[in-house]
Motif scaffolding. Structure first.
Motif, short mmCIF file in Angstrom:
data_model
loop_
_atom_site.label_atom_id
_atom_site.label_comp_id
_atom_site.label_asym_id
_atom_site.label_seq_id
_atom_site.Cartn_x
_atom_site.Cartn_y
_atom_site.Cartn_z
N GLY A 125 -0.40 -23.35 -33.64
CA GLY A 125 -0.69 -24.55 -31.88
C GLY A 125 0.61 -25.15 -32.09
N PRO A 126 0.30 -26.42 -31.31
CA PRO A 126 1.32 -27.35 -31.39
C PRO A 126 0.39 -28.53 -32.48
CG PRO A 126 1.12 -27.57 -28.80
CD PRO A 126 -0.30 -26.00 -30.11
N SER A 127 1.48 -29.08 -33.26
CA SER A 127 0.64 -29.36 -34.54
C SER A 127 1.20 -31.06 -34.36
CB SER A 127 1.69 -29.32 -36.21
OG SER A 127 3.09 -29.38 -35.85
N ALA A 128 1.86 -31.29 -33.66
CA ALA A 128 2.18 -33.13 -33.30
C ALA A 128 2.30 -32.80 -31.71
CB ALA A 128 3.76 -33.06 -33.87
N PRO A 129 1.92 -34.96 -31.00
CA PRO A 129 2.04 -34.91 -29.69
C PRO A 129 3.01 -34.37 -29.14
CG PRO A 129 2.07 -36.67 -31.30
CD PRO A 129 2.30 -35.76 -32.05
N PHE A 130 2.56 -34.14 -27.84
CA PHE A 130 3.29 -33.67 -26.62
C PHE A 130 3.82 -32.47 -26.83
CE2 PHE A 130 4.13 -37.86 -26.28
CZ PHE A 130 4.60 -38.63 -25.14
N GLY A 131 3.15 -31.70 -27.52
CA GLY A 131 3.14 -30.10 -27.59
C GLY A 131 3.91 -29.66 -28.81
N ASN A 132 4.65 -30.43 -29.18
CA ASN A 132 5.29 -30.70 -30.36
C ASN A 132 5.42 -29.71 -31.69
OD1 ASN A 132 8.31 -31.60 -29.45
ND2 ASN A 132 6.67 -33.39 -29.50
N ARG A 133 6.11 -28.68 -32.80
CA ARG A 133 5.35 -28.65 -33.75
C ARG A 133 6.82 -28.96 -34.16
NH1 ARG A 133 3.90 -22.49 -32.37
NH2 ARG A 133 2.45 -22.93 -30.03
N GLU A 134 6.39 -29.00 -35.45
CA GLU A 134 7.24 -29.52 -36.93
C GLU A 134 7.80 -28.59 -37.36
OE1 GLU A 134 3.56 -32.52 -38.05
OE2 GLU A 134 5.04 -33.98 -37.73
N LEU A 135 9.01 -28.96 -37.30
CA LEU A 135 10.01 -27.96 -38.61
C LEU A 135 10.50 -28.34 -40.00
CD1 LEU A 135 10.46 -25.37 -39.02
CD2 LEU A 135 12.39 -25.37 -36.78
N GLY A 136 10.17 -28.09 -40.98
CA GLY A 136 12.29 -28.58 -41.63
C GLY A 136 12.21 -28.36 -42.21
N TYR A 137 13.45 -28.42 -43.17
CA TYR A 137 14.59 -27.77 -43.82
C TYR A 137 14.67 -28.38 -44.75
CZ TYR A 137 18.56 -24.89 -45.82
OH TYR A 137 19.00 -23.48 -46.04
N ARG A 138 15.47 -27.42 -46.11
CA ARG A 138 15.68 -28.65 -47.54
C ARG A 138 16.16 -27.24 -47.83
NH1 ARG A 138 12.54 -33.10 -50.60
NH2 ARG A 138 14.21 -34.19 -51.33
N PHE A 139 17.56 -28.40 -48.60
CA PHE A 139 18.38 -27.26 -49.73
C PHE A 139 18.57 -28.77 -50.76
CE2 PHE A 139 22.51 -26.53 -51.69
CZ PHE A 139 22.15 -25.08 -52.24
N THR A 210 11.73 -31.02 -34.54
CA THR A 210 10.10 -31.03 -33.37
C THR A 210 11.24 -29.44 -32.83
OG1 THR A 210 10.88 -32.88 -32.21
CG2 THR A 210 8.77 -32.82 -33.91
N PHE A 211 10.32 -28.83 -32.17
CA PHE A 211 10.63 -28.04 -31.33
C PHE A 211 9.06 -27.44 -30.47
CE2 PHE A 211 8.56 -23.80 -32.37
CZ PHE A 211 8.47 -24.30 -33.88
#
Lengths: 250, 530
Positions: A125-139, A210-211
């Motif tokens: 479920g949402p992991s951040a305020p306003f129903g946001n989910r955090e997503l990270g990409y790193r290379f 975030t999405f």
């Protein structure tokens, strides 16, 4: 080697390990890659299907190691290389997809690897305020292999939309393209693509965003409609001659 | 001075009447020039006319309707949810700033709330805008302006200016345009130019009967023409703004074409002079027509009264000299910015230079005014902060880029498109792009590579498209939030957002026409366009 140098080396190694643990993938490859394209298709349960396309250039080492951030890759498959030449290895707590060309002799010009990973992002479920989910990409390119053209795409599950980018790398430059990322949509799925040219040792390509669900509050919609109608009713006196200039009063 | 008529040997009764008239004129002028009575910090109450009443009445639900439409429609491809929310919030605010169902500062506060509550921009960033340099510069500008007003130095300078040029409104307005043209190459930053000339504008406007609580069309023309002059004259010189220099460096790095100072000036200075001459003409004649009483100083006795007033002021006082020295020091710091590193070992930013002046102003015994005497319109600082937050959120969320990119694509420019079609589209898109950007630098960084790529793909000379596009960089004239001078001048309350849009949009459109004509003729003669 002095104690101070040793301590310094340890710090550098720790940083490298940290980068490897967080980073998505980085090819351990002695030659050169003309392309490195990665597509991460996310699922609403938090898992992701990853497809990695490499176009090799120059003289390859007998083994290519691609660091990955997870211990278990599901359904690991490869195209352009014998299935038994692809395996997952662990070295001192770091995980790699190893491509072994020693049996076949020369590495192919193009190859594709795909696998699934669990828990690419918090799927519950949402992991951040306003129903946001955090997503990270790193290379992070941790080898001497230079990548001429790099791109990575994160594809959201249907019913979700990217909200905001909180950080990205490489930073916007005052010459050339300002932003390395762009949003698009294909078959109803939102995509963010981050790209870079000439990725050398130590170069980092990263995106934190975030999405959220495309659903929006119906209560707000209703409240604003009521407010607009109420204004038209209760502020009718504005139109009367000599009526007060409403909100313009101090 | 007031008794000169009595000494001329006329009969007693007329002498008394003349003296009484002169005294009355002087009293009225004193009252008019007593800017303490028209403090900017106090919000004036204005009576709305019939059209304005309808705008207020319908503007509120219209703003909400626009917000709901943009916020609840499916998110367009290529735009983030935050970007969509910013567009919705900003559009609501724009409708309300124009229609004014609530005061502009309140709309700004609502915009700040809306940005946070719709997840368009986070709270820390939104609140942090009040600490931005543009807000600080605004505060410092009004402190410095207060010392010139308080010591009467602004009155003295303005009276001199009016006595010399102010026999009618047209020459007065023209004098200000010439003043801005002269300042543009000397002071590259636009905001300091606005700060410098602001006190003069305030006093001149007052003499022509336009104050913040009762503005007239002269005030609108004066302030908006200065807004246009400050911004547009910057584009006449390559060093007119940092954004111009970035545009040039982008052209050089992406296409290898080098542009020299004189290339830029010879090409674009005539364009901006022609534009400003037309803007000077159309303002009082078409857009904000001057009534007969607004065409002359609204003082009984006209210029003679003003001459007498100047005479009555006597020699320049010690306080005025102090104000001149403080203001001179600030101007010196603005003008000499390129030498700061060599002199001081650090750079004095325009805001810091103004703050140096403000610090001296408030110093006990050395300074000139106390805090209570500084006339700072805080409600307009809040307007600026909210409006700037909206603009910055447009930049940050990528909504501005998305909007401009889509606008550009909608013209379907491709192989085989006529050069002049491409030219006009590029000029128009670059010109109007300022409406959604608050940062000229950001706009240049986004637009210039796009223009150069189009030129290269279609096989047109890069300079033929990129240089005229770069010429539009400083035309940030449509909204109070488009640039720092706009924010500063709007804070005087002399004109509305709608007035700004009206004049700014028309002049921006005029700019497209003039740059197109120049492309056919002047630029072609100079070898810029094919």
């Amino acid at each position: 080697m002095s104690t101070e140098t040793n301590a310094m080396m340890k710090r550098v190694l720790s940083c490298c390990l940290f980068v490897l643990c967080l980073g998505a993938f980085a090819p351990a490859y002695g030659g050169e890659l003309s392309r490195y394209d990665e597509t991460v298709v996310l699922h609403s349960d938090g898992s992701a299907a990853v497809r990695l396309s490499l176009v090799l250039a120059g003289q390859a080492e007998p083994t290519i190691r691609i660091p990955v951030r997870q211990a278990a890759l599901l359904n690991l498959q490869a195209r352009g290389i014998a299935p038994d030449a692809v395996r997952q290895v662990e070295n001192k707590g770091n995980y790699f997809v190893a491509l072994d060309f020693s049996a076949s002799g020369t590495p192919p010009a193009e190859l594709e690897i795909s696998f699934r990973v669990k828990n690419y992002f918090a799927g519950g479920g949402p992991s951040a305020p306003f129903g946001n989910r955090e997503l990270g990409y790193r290379f992070v390119n941790v080898t001497f292999a230079r990548i001429e053209m790099f791109s990575a795409e994160l594809v959201l599950p249907g019913g979700f939309v990217f909200n905001a980018v909180s950080s990205f790398s490489p930073k916007a430059r005052k010459s050339g393209t300002a932003f390395p990322y762009a949003f698009s949509r294909k078959d109803g799925q939102d995509i963010v693509r981050i790209a870079a040219d000439d990725v050398k040792l130590g170069d980092e390509i990263a995106l934190a965003c975030t999405f959220k669900s495309t659903k929006k509050s119906k209560l707000l919609l209703l409240a604003l409609i009521v407010l607009a109608v109420a204004y038209l009713v209760f502020f009718r006196d504005l139109l009367k001659s000599g009526g007060d200039a409403a909100g313009t009063k101090a | 001075m007031g008794n000169e008529a009595g000494r001329s040997g006329l009969s007693t009764a007329p002498v008394h009447r003349d003296t009484a008239e002169v005294d009355e004129a002087n009293r009225k002028l004193d009252e008019l020039l007593d800017l303490d009575k028209h403090k900017l910090a106090t919000i004036p109450e204005r009576k709305a006319n019939a059209t304005e009443k309808w705008m207020k009445y319908l503007g509120f639900p219209l703003g909400i309707a626009v917000f709901l439409l943009l916020f609840y429609m499916p998110t367009p491809a290529g735009l983030t949810a935050a970007g969509q929310a910013v567009l919705a919030c900003f559009s609501l605010a724009l409708v309300w700033w124009i229609c004014e169902p609530v005061p502009t500062y309140l709309t700004s506060l609502i915009l700040m709330l809306a940005l946070v509550f719709t997840d368009a921009w986070d709270q820390d960033h939104v609140l942090g805008v009040l600490g931005y340099d543009v807000i600080w510069l605004n505060v410092m500008a009004f402190v410095l302006s207060s010392i010139l007003v308080k010591t009467n130095l602004a009155r003295r300078l303005a009276l001199n200016l009016i006595i010399r040029f102010g026999h009618n409104a047209s020459t007065m307005l023209f004098a200000f345009i010439v003043l801005q043209l002269c300042l543009a190459p000397l002071i590259p930053a636009t905001a300091p130019r606005a700060v410098m000339t602001l006190p003069l504008m305030l006093v001149v406007a007052a003499i022509y009967g336009s104050t913040s609580d009762k503005s007239n069309n002269f005030g609108k023309n004066l302030f908006l023409q200065n807004l246009l002059g400050i911004n547009i004259f910057s584009s006449g010189f390559m060093t007119g703004s940092t954004a111009n220099l970035i545009a040039i460096s982008l052209i050089l790095s992406l296409s290898g074409e080098k542009v020299f100072y004189t290339d830029w000036m010879f090409a674009n200075l005539p364009v901006v002079i022609v534009t400003m001459a037309i803007a000077w003409f159309i303002g009082p004649k078409l857009l904000f027509r001057l009534k007969p009483e607004e065409r002359k100083p609204s003082i009984q006795g006209g210029i003679d009264t003003l001459k007498r007033q100047l005479g009555r002021m006597g020699k320049i006082s010690f306080q005025e000299k102090k104000a001149a020295i403080i203001f001179g020091l600030v101007i010196f710091l603005w003008v000499s910015d390129r030498f700061h590193m060599a002199w001081f070992g650090f750079q004095v930013d325009p805001v810091m230079a103004a703050m140096v002046g403000a610090v001296i102003t408030f110093l006990p015994r050395i300074g000139i005014i106390k805090w209570n005497e500084a006339d700072i319109p805080w409600h307009l600082m809040l307007f600026s902060a909210g409006a700037y937050a909206g603009g910055l959120a447009l930049d940050n969320s990528g909504a501005a880029r998305w909007a401009i990119g889509n606008l550009f694509e909608s013209f379907h420019i491709g192989k085989g498109t006529n050069f002049w079609v491409v030219y006009v589209v590029i000029i128009a898109v670059n010109m109007y792009a300022h409406i959604v950007f608050t940062s000229k630098t950001m706009r240049v960084i986004i637009m210039m590579p796009m223009v150069i790529a189009v030129a290269q793909q279609l096989g047109f000379p890069v300079l033929a498209l990129a240089l005229p596009a770069a010429f539009t960089t400083d035309w940030v004239v449509t909204l109070p939030i488009n640039a720092k001078p706009n924010v500063i001048l709007f804070s005087t309350g002399q004109y509305s957002v709608l007035d700004n849009i009206k004049y700014g949009f028309i002049v921006a459109t005029l700019g497209i026409v003039i740059l197109t004509i120049a492309g056919f003729t002047w630029f072609r003669w100079l070898g810029i366009t094919p």
